[in-house]
Design a protein around this motif. Structure first.
Motif, PDB file in Angstrom:
ATOM      1  N   GLN A  32      -2.825 -15.276  15.011  1.00 50.16           N
ATOM      2  CA  GLN A  32      -3.887 -14.736  14.177  1.00 50.16           C
ATOM      3  C   GLN A  32      -5.115 -15.630  14.351  1.00 50.16           C
ATOM      4  O   GLN A  32      -5.178 -16.743  13.862  1.00 50.16           O
ATOM      5  N   LEU A  33      -6.100 -15.086  15.109  1.00 50.88           N
ATOM      6  CA  LEU A  33      -7.323 -15.839  15.396  1.00 50.88           C
ATOM      7  C   LEU A  33      -8.385 -15.465  14.373  1.00 50.88           C
ATOM      8  O   LEU A  33      -8.665 -14.282  14.166  1.00 50.88           O
ATOM      9  N   TYR A  34      -8.966 -16.462  13.744  1.00 49.30           N
ATOM     10  CA  TYR A  34     -10.040 -16.229  12.785  1.00 49.30           C
ATOM     11  C   TYR A  34     -11.039 -17.370  12.894  1.00 49.30           C
ATOM     12  O   TYR A  34     -10.726 -18.471  13.371  1.00 49.30           O
ATOM     13  N   GLY A  35     -12.252 -17.089  12.477  1.00 49.21           N
ATOM     14  CA  GLY A  35     -13.291 -18.117  12.566  1.00 49.21           C
ATOM     15  C   GLY A  35     -14.644 -17.547  12.203  1.00 49.21           C
ATOM     16  O   GLY A  35     -14.763 -16.500  11.554  1.00 49.21           O
ATOM     17  N   ILE A  36     -15.689 -18.219  12.656  1.00 48.30           N
ATOM     18  CA  ILE A  36     -17.061 -17.847  12.350  1.00 48.30           C
ATOM     19  C   ILE A  36     -17.909 -18.055  13.591  1.00 48.30           C
ATOM     20  O   ILE A  36     -17.700 -19.015  14.344  1.00 48.30           O
ATOM     21  N   GLN A 100      -1.295 -19.353  13.888  1.00 51.52           N
ATOM     22  CA  GLN A 100      -2.663 -19.234  13.397  1.00 51.52           C
ATOM     23  C   GLN A 100      -3.556 -20.201  14.153  1.00 51.52           C
ATOM     24  O   GLN A 100      -3.133 -21.307  14.516  1.00 51.52           O
ATOM     25  N   TYR A 101      -4.799 -19.732  14.405  1.00 51.46           N
ATOM     26  CA  TYR A 101      -5.740 -20.568  15.153  1.00 51.46           C
ATOM     27  C   TYR A 101      -7.139 -20.247  14.644  1.00 51.46           C
ATOM     28  O   TYR A 101      -7.559 -19.080  14.629  1.00 51.46           O
ATOM     29  N   SER A 102      -7.862 -21.265  14.220  1.00 54.43           N
ATOM     30  CA  SER A 102      -9.218 -21.090  13.706  1.00 54.43           C
ATOM     31  C   SER A 102     -10.209 -21.765  14.652  1.00 54.43           C
ATOM     32  O   SER A 102      -9.878 -22.730  15.344  1.00 54.43           O
ATOM     33  N   MET A 103     -11.427 -21.249  14.646  1.00 50.69           N
ATOM     34  CA  MET A 103     -12.443 -21.799  15.536  1.00 50.69           C
ATOM     35  C   MET A 103     -13.829 -21.502  14.990  1.00 50.69           C
ATOM     36  O   MET A 103     -14.035 -20.567  14.216  1.00 50.69           O
ATOM     37  N   ILE A 104     -14.772 -22.328  15.392  1.00 47.01           N
ATOM     38  CA  ILE A 104     -16.199 -22.112  15.129  1.00 47.01           C
ATOM     39  C   ILE A 104     -16.880 -21.948  16.476  1.00 47.01           C
ATOM     40  O   ILE A 104     -16.909 -22.889  17.287  1.00 47.01           O
ATOM     41  N   GLN A 105     -17.398 -20.748  16.737  1.00 46.29           N
ATOM     42  CA  GLN A 105     -18.012 -20.454  18.026  1.00 46.29           C
ATOM     43  C   GLN A 105     -19.526 -20.423  17.887  1.00 46.29           C
ATOM     44  O   GLN A 105     -20.076 -19.725  17.044  1.00 46.29           O
ATOM     45  N   LEU A 106     -20.199 -21.213  18.713  1.00 53.27           N
ATOM     46  CA  LEU A 106     -21.656 -21.280  18.719  1.00 53.27           C
ATOM     47  C   LEU A 106     -22.199 -20.462  19.880  1.00 53.27           C
ATOM     48  O   LEU A 106     -21.684 -20.533  20.997  1.00 53.27           O
TER      49      LEU A 106
END
Length: 212
Positions: A32-36, A100-106
């Motif tokens: 489950q990939l989630y982030g901003i 689960q894996y979270s990330m902040i993508q710029l």
């Protein structure tokens, strides 16, 4: 015969364990990939960013705050695209612990520099008045409607207008009635009809055949 039965028995015993092991392996690969998604210069959330699993035609979009969530597999490639920003391709690690894996993508702004345009005024007042009077202004919807209501324009549109269903069916019925009326005999020829010749002569005298 006994050998075949023994093989079938062994397969029936091992198959559930193999299927269960394969299911556990597949379950462990789902993440489950989630982030901003944020701008690289001001760290503001970017809305409506396309988050697509490359090569699978599957994805989602970020909300108004730039937050997204999507189910992926370990090792997938995720592509982030948005109008005005450079696309970014990210690999999901294969050695993720858990599901689960979270990330902040710029994302970096994709700026396009156009050649400079210099706008100069008319050299003289007379040239400005001449160009202003002779400028061609496109017609608006009201002017187009007024032009279409002109009698000559309506004639042209009427010639190009295709027949509707009622007109086409009536024409077919008339043609069939005329063909069935003379079925089994030769249709009459108007070349031998004196009334048709009289009408032709009168039309010739009136000048109906002259080029207008």
């Amino acid at each position: 015969m006994k050998r075949h039965l023994l093989i079938l028995l062994v397969v029936s015993i091992i198959a559930p364990f193999a299927a269960n092991a394969q299911f556990e392996k597949l379950k462990d690969s789902v993440v489950q990939l989630y982030g901003i998604v944020m701008t690289a210069d001001s760290l503001k959330g970017i809305p409506s960013v396309s988050v697509v699993v490359k090569g699978q035609n599957r994805g989602t979009v970020s909300n108004e705050q730039g937050v997204f969530s999507i189910v992926v597999m370990k090792g997938d490639q995720i592509e982030f695209t948005s109008v005005g920003y450079k696309a970014k391709l990210v690999d999901i690690p294969r050695d993720i612990e858990g599901n689960q894996y979270s990330m902040i993508q710029l994302l970096v702004i994709d700026a396009e520099y156009l050649p400079a345009t210099i706008i100069k005024p008319r050299p003289t007042k007379e040239e400005f008045e001449r160009d202003f009077v002779n400028i061609s202004i496109p017609s608006d919807a009201i002017e187009i409607a007024r032009q279409n209501n002109d009698e000559s324009k309506r004639r042209i549109l009427a010639r190009a207008l295709p027949s509707d269903g009622r007109e086409a069916s009536n024409m077919m019925l008339r043609n069939n009635a005329s063909r069935y009326y003379y079925y089994g005999q030769t249709p009459p020829q108007n070349i031998f009809n004196p009334f048709a010749w009289a009408e032709f002569v009168n039309a010739w005298k009136r000048g109906d055949f002259k080029n207008k």
